[in-house]
Design an enzyme around this catalytic site. Sequence first.
Site, PDB file in Angstrom:
ATOM      1  N   GLN A  55      18.504 -17.436  17.077  1.00 48.52           N
ATOM      2  CA  GLN A  55      19.250 -16.306  17.642  1.00 48.52           C
ATOM      3  C   GLN A  55      19.877 -15.246  16.666  1.00 48.52           C
ATOM      4  O   GLN A  55      20.540 -15.887  15.402  1.00 48.52           O
ATOM      5  CB  GLN A  55      20.549 -16.861  18.405  1.00 48.52           C
ATOM      6  N   ASP A 107       9.484 -15.610  20.052  1.00 45.81           N
ATOM      7  CA  ASP A 107      10.350 -14.385  19.898  1.00 45.81           C
ATOM      8  C   ASP A 107       9.365 -13.024  19.298  1.00 45.81           C
ATOM      9  O   ASP A 107       9.538 -11.835  19.454  1.00 45.81           O
ATOM     10  CB  ASP A 107      11.478 -14.225  19.011  1.00 45.81           C
ATOM     11  N   LYS A 151      19.552 -18.820  28.043  1.00 49.94           N
ATOM     12  CA  LYS A 151      18.409 -19.195  27.650  1.00 49.94           C
ATOM     13  C   LYS A 151      17.994 -20.595  27.897  1.00 49.94           C
ATOM     14  O   LYS A 151      16.975 -20.998  28.592  1.00 49.94           O
ATOM     15  CB  LYS A 151      17.668 -18.920  26.340  1.00 49.94           C
TER      16      LYS A 151
END
Length: 293
Positions: free
Chosen positions: A96, A119, A52
């Site tokens: 994460q 997200d 990412k």
Amino acid sequence: MEILDGKKISEQIKEEIAQEVSAMKERGEKVPHLAAVLVGNDGASLTYVGSKVRSCEKIGFESTLVSLPDTTTEEELLVKIKELNEDASIDGFIVQLPLPKHIDEQKVLMAIDPDKDVDGFHPTNFGKMALELETFIPATPFGILELLKRYNVETSGKNTVVIGRSHIVGRPMSILMSRKGFPGDSTVTLTHSRTKDLKAFTKDADIVITALGSPDFLKADMVKDGVVIIDVGITRVPDETKPKGYRITGDVDFEEVAPKASYITPVPGGVGPMTIAMLLKNTLLARERHNAK
Ligand code: NAD
């Protein structure tokens, strides 16, 4: 049978974003800035976060990796999140998953400012998604929608069966496919581990979206001719013939199912690369929304 080439489409999307970033720079505007929080040193998580961050650099975004030890307490993590919420230089950030067991994942996700939640996991954003309002759509489902869109796969009036009800893939996917518009307007059945006679549902489906994490689970006798297959599954299967000692396998028995399908995503190279591209897209959207404020 046509391959839904996530690798190719994700490159196109990243190129489009990179062009937008160049234009922002030329106009003297701030470029998007994504931060990623990683707690601990889980191998798969390190790989995901690493790619990412690298993708951000490639397309001209600013990026920050916040790497915390696995001994980090929930309180310390919440303090870090507050800092990121308040840091005006950061447009969006992700935490994460999975987090170490001693940290309450839900509490952490709830602490993220919904305007920076690229997200799309915060209940505010999830709710907006269900209500068809402007929001951040979780990256994997967003990537699937984009693939369907760019290949112009008909979804209206189709029977869509989603396998798996996770909060990050299956559940949002079932909502998105039933929303008004394209891609959407499907009649959706959300199936899961308690579903009885799954095959009865998949046999009748025009579109099957698998997100269960069970290698080669979906077989040819479970689908009809002309089915559209979206395989989200990513499982490492031990394989001594591979340099890394494993291969990546999807939830669909590709060899068997592909000949019956009208469209199918490969694994790897299907949904996976789209996920990162759409996280970047969400970060660009966050930047644009902050600009517009
Ligand atoms: P999860 O592991 O949280 O949940 C799995 C779901 O599958 C559950 O809802 C369960 O009820 C269902 N399930 C399990 N066995 C079943 C069975 N026999 N029949 C019907 N349903 C069954 O799911 P997740 O986090 O959505 O991950 C699913 C897979 O997708 C994993 O392989 C994961 O690695 C992968 N994944 C890929 C991406 C990507 O970018 N491509 C992103 C997220 C997850």
